[in-house]
Design an enzyme around this catalytic site. Sequence first.
Site: not given
Length: 419
Positions: A108-109
């Site tokens: 994720a980011k």
Amino acid sequence: MAMVMESLNAFEIAQKQFDTAADFLKLDNGLSKVLRTPKRQLIVSIPTRMDDGSFNVFEGYRVQHSIARGPGKGGIRYHPDVSLDEVKALASWMTWKCATVNIPFGGAKGGVICNPKQMSQNELERMTRRFTSEISIIIGPEQDIPAPDVYTNAQTMAWIMDTYSMTKGYSALGVVTGKPLSIGGSEGRSEATARGCQFVIREAAKGLKLPLKGARVVVQGAGNAGSIVARLLHGDGAKVIAMSDSSGGIRNAGGLDPAKVMAHKGKTGTVQGYPESENITNAQLLETECEVLIPAALENQITMQNASRIKTKILAEAANGPTTPGADEVLHKNGIFLIPDILANAGGVTVSYFEWVQGLYSFFWDENEVNKHLERKMTQSFREVHSVATQYKVHMRTAAYILAVGRVAEATRVRGIYP
Ligand code: NAD
């Protein structure tokens, strides 16, 4: 002269890197479609009161690329150039990174389009808290766990943890990593990205029979990753001959002392103007002849425009996405040994994983313990990637992708596609 055309869109690059590995693995077309697309993308508006009483509305993102192997994991970036495509790329690189070092996280980011250098601490705190509130519908210790990235730090993580905890009514330590030690951070986390990079550089140097003592090292970006890896390699006896930040670089063929350079940056705001060094540009820095080149800033620094002028033996990507696929081929042809981002900078997420585990157990390790586990993980992962590179006769990036995509594909296949 023919113009060299290549895409600099980070997400297109990430997909191209994935496709290369998928071809080698002869992945089923349907599974490929699933794995090259992010699972979830959230776009939020972040109304923020500025110190002068006016309001700004910032745009922020949280993207979860894959959670097949565990909760989403990935940093939060504050930068004027953040875009949804950049965050999508960074999220997918997190998936492959966690799989390369075999830790039980997905990718994720997050990011916010802002210029933190022009904001006060109070403005940053209000923006961070509102951003946290907006993305709290998809983050959590078992869902998706943010961490620091460019221009965010332990303080940012403390605000996120506190905001999230306020809405829950209890302290949720596991919602972020990279926290300050006083609220459940891990010993060694702030140095972990750099230390992991040092461990894989040592392995590569051993394989190439290149003594690190006296080796010339060039580091682009003097932040968390870059300044610390410069200091650690200086400690190994290497000669750090050039360093830089967003204002430009400095060079001294006789060697720099990274700790002193950072003290100068602390006082003046930039590495430039450091005594007994010449000022150079970031472009000149990258083309400086050396044994170890470490890009530790942003994406697309080594492209088809400058790849043929890179004169190093080892290229260790502390940054995410500093090299384009076209440049990879040029470097490979020129015999440069690449340690790709999803391996070279995986020390950060590895110690984030240790922090998350320590928080869940409420049992904390000392720094030696953390570094010992990190060293084992990084050297083992390096060897695994290197053995895939030998087996498939490919460079280290494609090898790391073959290993990582294979692991995520297997997890996805065995779970099956819902419903
Ligand atoms: P940071 O905010 O601590 O430092 C960024 C540094 O890059 C600063 O010194 C800044 O001046 C410099 N910089 C910015 N733009 C530049 C430019 N155009 N040219 C040269 N230098 C420039 O950030 P960080 O956490 O060290 O992150 C750096 C890179 O490492 C990013 O690609 C990030 O995704 C990656 N990374 C960081 C971690 C981590 O744990 N912090 C983990 C894995 C990967």
